[in-house]
Design a protein around this motif. Structure first.
Motif, PDB file in Angstrom:
ATOM      1  N   SER A   1       0.815  -1.216   0.000  1.00  0.00           N
ATOM      2  CA  SER A   1       0.000   0.000   0.000  1.00  0.00           C
ATOM      3  C   SER A   1       0.850   1.267   0.000  1.00  0.00           C
ATOM      4  N   GLU A   2       2.103   1.153   0.421  1.00  0.00           N
ATOM      5  CA  GLU A   2       3.004   2.309   0.456  1.00  0.00           C
ATOM      6  C   GLU A   2       3.706   2.550  -0.884  1.00  0.00           C
ATOM      7  N   LEU A   3       3.646   1.586  -1.774  1.00  0.00           N
ATOM      8  CA  LEU A   3       4.386   1.683  -3.038  1.00  0.00           C
ATOM      9  C   LEU A   3       3.595   2.447  -4.090  1.00  0.00           C
ATOM     10  N   ASP A   4       4.323   3.185  -4.911  1.00  0.00           N
ATOM     11  CA  ASP A   4       3.721   3.884  -6.040  1.00  0.00           C
ATOM     12  C   ASP A   4       3.786   2.979  -7.264  1.00  0.00           C
ATOM     13  N   GLN A   5       2.817   3.173  -8.134  1.00  0.00           N
ATOM     14  CA  GLN A   5       2.820   2.403  -9.375  1.00  0.00           C
ATOM     15  C   GLN A   5       2.148   3.226 -10.458  1.00  0.00           C
ATOM     16  N   THR A   6       2.897   3.497 -11.506  1.00  0.00           N
ATOM     17  CA  THR A   6       2.338   4.282 -12.605  1.00  0.00           C
ATOM     18  C   THR A   6       1.915   3.407 -13.775  1.00  0.00           C
ATOM     19  N   ASN A   7       2.464   2.222 -13.878  1.00  0.00           N
ATOM     20  CA  ASN A   7       2.162   1.320 -14.979  1.00  0.00           C
ATOM     21  C   ASN A   7       0.802   0.656 -14.740  1.00  0.00           C
ATOM     22  N   SER A   8      -0.082   0.778 -15.700  1.00  0.00           N
ATOM     23  CA  SER A   8      -1.406   0.167 -15.559  1.00  0.00           C
ATOM     24  C   SER A   8      -1.493  -1.190 -16.260  1.00  0.00           C
TER      25      SER A   8
END
Length: 143
Positions: free
Chosen positions: A103-110
């Motif tokens: 939940s703390e991680l960012d993710q831009t790839n969908s």
């Protein structure tokens, strides 16, 4: 109340102290999770080492960190449930710790693959992949 240069200096000092505390807390979280995984590896009953789990790897993490960590969490939960069926206790809250980390991680790839589309590997390989991924995350954080 501090104004001018003293106020700005005090503000920066407080900011850097908060950054240091946050970094230290994150380091402790990673160390705790890595220790739990290592303990899990050490204590896993041998009859569970042959079970198959969907196994993300470093490439999956680099492309889709949040999805990868959620997959690790789901599969650890499966492994803990299997562990309990053979009469042993699992490592408490490891799956929850991994969920919190995800939940703390960012993710831009969908365009991330669902966990069920990843290769299945035995529990030993799965746990090694999890440990390697966590160590890489820790190294990235340290730099």
């Amino acid at each position: 109340m501090l104004t001018g240069r003293r106020g700005v200096a005090c503000m920066y000092l407080c900011f850097f102290c908060l950054l240091a505390l946050t970094h230290q807390a994150t380091d402790n979280v990673f160390r705790d999770i890595v220790r739990r995984v290592q303990r899990f590896i050490k204590n896993v009953p041998s009859e569970l080492l042959i079970c198959s789990l969907y196994t993300p790897d470093i490439y999956d993490y680099q492309k889709c960190p949040k999805t990868t960590m959620k997959c690790f969490a789901k599969e650890v939960k499966v492994l803990i449930q299997e562990w309990k069926t053979v009469g042993a206790a699992g490592v408490p809250k490891l799956d929850e710790k991994l969920e919190d980390l995800a939940s703390e991680l960012d993710q831009t790839n969908s365009e991330c693959a669902q966990c069920e589309l990843l290769n299945e590997k035995n529990a030993t390989e799965f746990l090694k992949s999890l440990e390697t991924t966590l160590q890489m995350m820790n190294n990235e954080l340290a730099n």
